[in-house]
Design a protein around this motif. Structure first.
Motif, short mmCIF file in Angstrom:
data_model
loop_
_atom_site.label_atom_id
_atom_site.label_comp_id
_atom_site.label_asym_id
_atom_site.label_seq_id
_atom_site.Cartn_x
_atom_site.Cartn_y
_atom_site.Cartn_z
N ASP A 172 62.82 29.54 -113.60
CA ASP A 172 61.36 29.55 -113.67
C ASP A 172 60.89 28.17 -114.09
OD1 ASP A 172 58.77 31.09 -113.66
OD2 ASP A 172 58.74 30.38 -115.72
N LEU A 173 59.81 27.71 -113.50
CA LEU A 173 59.20 26.43 -113.87
C LEU A 173 57.69 26.65 -113.83
CD1 LEU A 173 59.59 23.51 -114.64
CD2 LEU A 173 59.90 22.95 -112.23
N ASP A 174 57.08 26.83 -115.00
CA ASP A 174 55.69 27.25 -115.12
C ASP A 174 54.85 26.05 -115.53
OD1 ASP A 174 53.22 28.33 -115.90
OD2 ASP A 174 54.13 30.20 -116.60
N GLY A 175 54.13 25.50 -114.57
CA GLY A 175 53.31 24.33 -114.85
C GLY A 175 52.18 24.61 -115.81
N ASP A 176 51.58 25.79 -115.75
CA ASP A 176 50.48 26.14 -116.65
C ASP A 176 50.97 26.32 -118.09
OD1 ASP A 176 48.63 26.11 -114.55
OD2 ASP A 176 49.09 28.19 -114.03
N ASN A 177 52.09 26.98 -118.23
CA ASN A 177 52.64 27.24 -119.57
C ASN A 177 53.45 26.06 -120.08
OD1 ASN A 177 52.82 29.33 -121.65
ND2 ASN A 177 55.02 29.33 -121.24
N ALA A 178 53.72 25.08 -119.22
CA ALA A 178 54.57 23.93 -119.56
C ALA A 178 55.90 24.41 -120.13
CB ALA A 178 53.86 22.99 -120.53
N SER A 179 56.59 25.24 -119.34
CA SER A 179 57.86 25.79 -119.79
C SER A 179 58.77 26.04 -118.59
CB SER A 179 57.64 27.11 -120.56
OG SER A 179 57.12 28.10 -119.69
N CYS A 180 60.03 26.32 -118.91
CA CYS A 180 60.99 26.62 -117.85
C CYS A 180 62.05 27.56 -118.41
CB CYS A 180 61.65 25.34 -117.33
SG CYS A 180 62.66 24.47 -118.56
N ILE A 181 62.81 28.18 -117.51
CA ILE A 181 64.01 28.93 -117.86
C ILE A 181 65.14 28.36 -117.00
CG2 ILE A 181 65.12 31.18 -118.08
CD1 ILE A 181 62.39 32.47 -117.86
N VAL A 182 66.26 28.03 -117.64
CA VAL A 182 67.36 27.42 -116.91
C VAL A 182 68.67 28.13 -117.21
CG1 VAL A 182 66.27 25.14 -116.85
CG2 VAL A 182 67.81 25.71 -118.74
N GLU A 183 69.59 28.02 -116.26
CA GLU A 183 70.96 28.46 -116.47
C GLU A 183 71.79 27.29 -117.01
OE1 GLU A 183 71.75 32.06 -113.37
OE2 GLU A 183 71.93 30.05 -112.51
N PRO A 184 73.03 27.55 -117.45
CA PRO A 184 73.81 26.50 -118.13
C PRO A 184 74.11 25.27 -117.27
CG PRO A 184 74.71 28.67 -118.62
CD PRO A 184 73.68 28.87 -117.56
N GLY A 185 74.17 25.42 -115.96
CA GLY A 185 74.55 24.30 -115.11
C GLY A 185 73.40 23.41 -114.68
N VAL A 186 72.22 23.58 -115.26
CA VAL A 186 71.08 22.72 -114.93
C VAL A 186 71.14 21.48 -115.81
CG1 VAL A 186 68.56 22.52 -114.90
CG2 VAL A 186 69.65 24.66 -114.20
N SER A 187 71.31 20.34 -115.18
CA SER A 187 71.37 19.08 -115.92
C SER A 187 69.96 18.52 -116.13
CB SER A 187 72.22 18.06 -115.17
OG SER A 187 71.55 17.65 -113.97
N TYR A 188 69.86 17.53 -117.00
CA TYR A 188 68.59 16.83 -117.18
C TYR A 188 68.17 16.17 -115.87
CZ TYR A 188 69.14 17.59 -122.16
OH TYR A 188 69.29 18.18 -123.39
N PHE A 189 69.14 15.63 -115.15
CA PHE A 189 68.84 15.07 -113.83
C PHE A 189 68.18 16.12 -112.93
CE2 PHE A 189 72.62 11.95 -114.25
CZ PHE A 189 71.80 10.94 -114.72
N ALA A 190 68.80 17.30 -112.85
CA ALA A 190 68.32 18.32 -111.93
C ALA A 190 66.93 18.81 -112.32
CB ALA A 190 69.31 19.49 -111.90
N LEU A 191 66.69 19.03 -113.60
CA LEU A 191 65.38 19.52 -114.03
C LEU A 191 64.30 18.47 -113.77
CD1 LEU A 191 63.65 21.69 -115.32
CD2 LEU A 191 64.32 20.82 -117.57
N TYR A 192 64.61 17.22 -114.08
CA TYR A 192 63.64 16.15 -113.84
C TYR A 192 63.30 16.05 -112.35
CZ TYR A 192 61.75 11.46 -113.21
OH TYR A 192 60.96 10.40 -112.84
N GLU A 193 64.32 16.04 -111.51
CA GLU A 193 64.08 15.87 -110.07
C GLU A 193 63.24 17.03 -109.51
OE1 GLU A 193 64.83 13.12 -108.37
OE2 GLU A 193 65.71 12.25 -110.19
N GLU A 194 63.47 18.24 -110.01
CA GLU A 194 62.70 19.38 -109.51
C GLU A 194 61.24 19.28 -109.95
OE1 GLU A 194 61.74 22.93 -107.54
OE2 GLU A 194 63.36 21.45 -107.31
N ILE A 195 61.01 18.83 -111.17
CA ILE A 195 59.63 18.64 -111.64
C ILE A 195 58.93 17.59 -110.78
CG2 ILE A 195 58.24 17.72 -113.55
CD1 ILE A 195 60.23 19.12 -115.44
N GLN A 196 59.64 16.52 -110.45
CA GLN A 196 59.05 15.48 -109.60
C GLN A 196 58.78 16.02 -108.20
OE1 GLN A 196 58.10 12.67 -111.24
NE2 GLN A 196 58.99 13.93 -112.88
N ARG A 197 59.70 16.83 -107.68
CA ARG A 197 59.54 17.39 -106.34
C ARG A 197 58.28 18.25 -106.27
NH1 ARG A 197 60.32 21.72 -103.27
NH2 ARG A 197 60.95 23.02 -105.03
N ARG A 198 58.02 18.99 -107.33
CA ARG A 198 56.84 19.86 -107.35
C ARG A 198 55.57 19.12 -107.79
NH1 ARG A 198 58.61 25.81 -109.67
NH2 ARG A 198 60.76 25.83 -108.89
#
Length: 607
Positions: A172-198
Motif C-alpha cells: 500500500d502507498l497512500d499519498g493522502d495518509n503519507a504512509s505505506c505498507i511493505v514486505e521485508p524485501g522492499v529496499s529503500y531504492f525500491a520504495l523511493y523509485e515507486e514514489i517517484q514513479r507515482r
C-alpha cells in the motif's frame, strides 16, 4: 586480482529485474563502486568447501528427510541446500548463506539451507515445520545488515528464511495518509523509485546506503537523517508470525475492518488499545515480521551544509553547541559529526594512497592530506540540513546555526556550491532529502578485501560524556592498530557514537585484533555506564550482559518472554543475546572473558 569493467558492468543487478538491485539512475555509480572495491581484491571469489553445516543435534539423514518434507510444501526450487562454494560478493551482490564480512572463519556463521517463502502463510508453514523437527531457523529481510552480521545465523547449521526474494511487494502507498505498507524485501531504492514513479510529494527516510530493507532496518532500530530519522518510531502497525506459527497483528490492525478488510486506521495510529507491544518485536527473536507500515514525510524545502572545525580539542564544545540547538529543534534533522579522516576515506582511495606506514595513520599525516582537500586542514566536520516551506524560514535557521557555531574560533560554514561536485556533501544533500544513494560504500576501499564492524555506544549529548567515549575508543584503536573512523549521529539528548573498524577479511591477524578491540571497547565503555544500541551478532551476548542492573533483570525478563513465546527455542536463537531454554547455559553464549579463539575454535560449544 582485477576484474574487467565489462565483467563488472554485466553483473550489476538491475532493480527493474531483481528486487535487490540498483536503480538505473545509479547503475554507473554501482559499476564504479564495484570496480574500486575489486581493484584491491586479493581473495578468490570462492574456494572449495571444507565442510557443510547441519542443525545442532540433527543427523544428516533426519535433516534430509525434513528438507524433503519442506520442499513438498513450498516447492523444490524454494528450498536450497547450502552445499555450494561460498561467495562473499559485495554490497549489491551479497550472500544469504553466511556473513560476507566474516570476523570468524567464513564457514562458521553459515546456513544449512535457505528457504524462500512467498507469503505470510508460507512463513507459518516453515515455522511449524521447524517446531516439528526442532530445527533452528534464522529469518533475514535482505541480508544487508552489514557490519552487524549480515545474513549469517548465530547458530551454524540454522535454516535461513530469506524473506526478501519472494516477499518484496509495496502493499500500500497512500499519498493522502503519507504512509505505506511493505514486505521485508522492499529496499529503500525500491520504495523511493515507486514514489517517484507515482509522482507523490513524499519523502522516505533512508540510512547512508539505499540497498537495505526498509522493514529490516526499522526492526533493528536503525537511523536515517531527515526529521523522520528514527525508523522504528515512524513505523505504524505490523503483521507477524509468532515462533509457534500463530499469526498476530499489532496496533489498529488487531481490529478487523468492515467486511474483513484491513482496519482503515492501521497506518494512522500506532498504539491501539491495551499494552503497546510493538517494541518487543524490535531487536528480538520473538516473531517474524512479514508486513509493516511506515509514515512518510511530506516533501519540503531543504538546505544542506557543512561546518568545519580546526582543532581536535574543539570536540566537546561542538557537542555542547549541538545540544540546545537540537532540543529547541533548530537543527532540522539528525546531523552527523565526523572526523576529518573520513574525508580521506570517502574519496574511495585506499589507505595506501594517503599513507603506507604501519599502525594508525599519524595525526600529522591526516592533517597534511586533508589540507589538500576542499575541507582543508581541520579536525571535525558537521553535516546538517535545514527544512522549511520557504527560503526565508530556512535562512533564519541557518543564521542561528552560523551564530552558534561561530563561537568556535576558526570554524567555517560551507554550502554545496562551495565544494566540488564530487564532494561528499552532495551525497548528504540527497540522503537528507530522502534520496537513497551508494556513496557510503567508498570508505570500504580503505584496505584490501575490506570488511567492517560497528561499535555503536550511546552517549548523552554532553561534551564530557562524548569526550570520555571518544578518548576510550581512540586509545583502544591505537592499542590494536586500527585507524579511528568516528561518526556521531547527534540528537538533543543522546548521540549514537558509531566507530567503524575496517579490516582485511583475508588476514587472520587483523580479524583477531578487530575481535579483541570490540571486546575491550564493550568492556571499557560499560565500566563508565555506556552501552551499545546495536552490535554484531557475535558480540551480542557480551553487550546484553553489560545491561546488568539488578542482577540482569532485563535479560531475565527477555528470556522469560522468549521461553513463553518460543517453547522449542527454534526462532533465531542467540539473536541480540536472547537464548531460549534449549540453548541457554549450554556454552553457546560468548560472554566477556570468553577465551575461545573464534578463528580456530569456532563459535559452537564443544558438546
Amino acid at each position: 586480482m582485477s576484474t574487467s569493467t565489462a565483467t563488472i558492468n554485466g553483473s550489476i543487478p538491475d532493480l527493474d529485474k531483481q528486487y535487490s538491485g540498483v536503480p538505473a539512475r545509479l547503475a554507473q555509480e554501482a559499476i564504479d563502486a564495484k570496480s574500486r572495491l575489486y581493484s584491491q581484491k586479493t581473495l578468490p571469489d570462492s574456494v572449495s568447501r571444507r565442510r557443510t553445516a547441519l542443525p545442532p543435534g540433527i543427523s544428516r539423514g533426519a535433516f534430509d528427510r525434513a528438507v524433503t518434507e519442506l520442499r513438498q510444501s513450498l516447492g523444490h526450487e524454494n528450498v536450497d541446500l547450502n552445499d555450494k562454494p561460498l561467495v562473499d560478493g559485495w554490497y549489491m551482490e551479497h550472500p544469504n548463506t553466511h556473513d560476507a564480512y566474516h570476523i570468524a572463519d567464513q564457514e562458521e556463521l553459515i546456513a544449512s539451507a535457505i528457504v524462500y517463502p512467498s507469503s505470510t502463510a508460507e512463513v507459518q508453514v516453515v515455522v511449524k515445520w521447524a517446531n516439528a523437527h526442532k530445527i533452528p531457523i534464522y529469518p533475514i529481510s535482505m541480508g544487508r545488515n552489514i557490519g552487524y552480521g549480515g545474513a549469517g545465523p548465530r547458530i551454524p547449521g540454522s535454516v535461513v528464511i530469506d524473506l526478501g526474494k519472494r516477499m518484496n511487494k509495496i502493499l500500500d502507498l497512500d499519498g493522502d495518509n503519507a504512509s505505506c505498507i511493505v514486505e521485508p524485501g522492499v529496499s529503500y531504492f525500491a520504495l523511493y523509485e515507486e514514489i517517484q514513479r507515482r509522482k507523490l510529494p513524499l519523502w522516505i527516510d533512508c540510512p547512508d546506503l539505499g540497498g537495505g530493507s526498509v522493514l529490516g532496518n526499522a526492526i533493528d532500530r536503525g537511523v536515517g537523517y531527515t526529521p523522520y530519522g528514527d525508523h522504528f518510531a515512524n513505523h505504524c502497525g505490523m503483521e507477524l508470525v509468532l515462533p509457534t506459527g500463530e499469526l498476530l497483528r499489532t496496533g489498529m490492525g488487531a481490529m478487523p475492518g468492515k467486511d474483513g478488510a484491513d482496519n482503515p486506521t492501521w497506518q494512522s495510529f500506532q498504539a491501539a488499545y491495551g499494552p503497546y507491544v510493538d517494541g518487543i518485536f524490535s531487536q528480538s527473536n520473538y516473531g517474524i515480521i512479514t508486513k509493516m507500515g511506515f509514515w512518510l514525510m511530506p516533501e519540503t524545502g531543504h538546505q544542506s551544509y557543512m561546518i568545519t572545525f580546526p582543532r581536535e580539542e574543539d570536540f566537546p564544545q561542538i557537542v555542547e553547541i549541538i545540544r540546545p540547538l537540537a532540543q529547541r529543534r533548530v537543527l532540522g534533522n539528525i546531523p552527523q559529526l565526523r572526523h576529518v579522516i573520513q574525508e580521506l576515506a570517502v574519496t574511495g582511495k585506499p589507505r595506501s594512497f594517503w599513507y603506507d606506514g604501519p599502525g594508525q595513520m599519524p595525526r600529522d599525516v591526516i592533517r597534511d592530506r586533508a589540507a589538500k582537500l576542499p575541507c582543508g586542514d581541520v579536525s571535525w566536520i558537521f553535516y546538517g540540513t535545514q527544512y522549511g516551506d520557504s527560503q526565508v524560514a530556512i535562512n533564519a535557521q541557518l543564521d542561528m546555526i552560523r551564530q552558534a557555531f561561530g563561537k568556535i574560533k576558526g570554524s567555517k560554514f560551507l554550502l554545496p556550491q562551495d565544494v566540488p561536485e564530487d564532494h561528499y556533501l552532495h551525497s548528504r544533500v540527497q540522503v537528507c532529502s530522502g534520496v537513497p544513494v551508494l556513496r557510503e560504500l567508498d570508505w570500504l576501499n580503505w584496505v584490501p578485501n575490506a570488511a567492517h564492524l560497528f561499535f555503536s555506544p550511546i552517549s548523552p549529548t554532553k561534551g564530557k560524556d562524548a569526550t570520555l567515549i571518544h578518548s576510550t575508543i581512540t586509545k583502544l584503536h591505537a592499542k590494536y592498530g586500527f585507524d579511528v573512523f568516528p561518526t556521531m549521529c547527534v540528537a538533543g539528548r543522546e548521540m549514537h557514537y558509531i566507530a567503524n573498524i575496517v579490516y582485511d577479511r583475508s588476514d587472520p591477524d587483523q580479524k583477531q585484533r578487530a575481535t579483541g578491540l570490540m571486546r575491550e571497547m564493550i568492556r571499557e565503555a560499560a565500566k563508565e555506564g555506556y552501552g551499545e544500541y546495536r552490535t554484531h551478532l557475535l558480540f551480542a551476548d557480551q553487550v546484553a550482559e553489560t545491561y546488568s542492573w539488578n542482577g540482569g533483570a532485563l535479560r531475565k525478563f527477555n528470556e522469560t518472554v522468549k521461553d513463553a513465546l518460543d517453547p522449542n527455542s527454534i526462532l533465531a536463537p542467540g539473536r541480540n543475546g536472547i537464548w531460549g531454554k534449549k540453548f541457554r547455559g549450554k556454552g553457546w553464549e560468548i560472554l566477556d572473558g570468553d577465551k575461545r579463539n573464534m578463528l580456530r575454535d569456532g563459535v559452537s560449544p564443544k558438546l
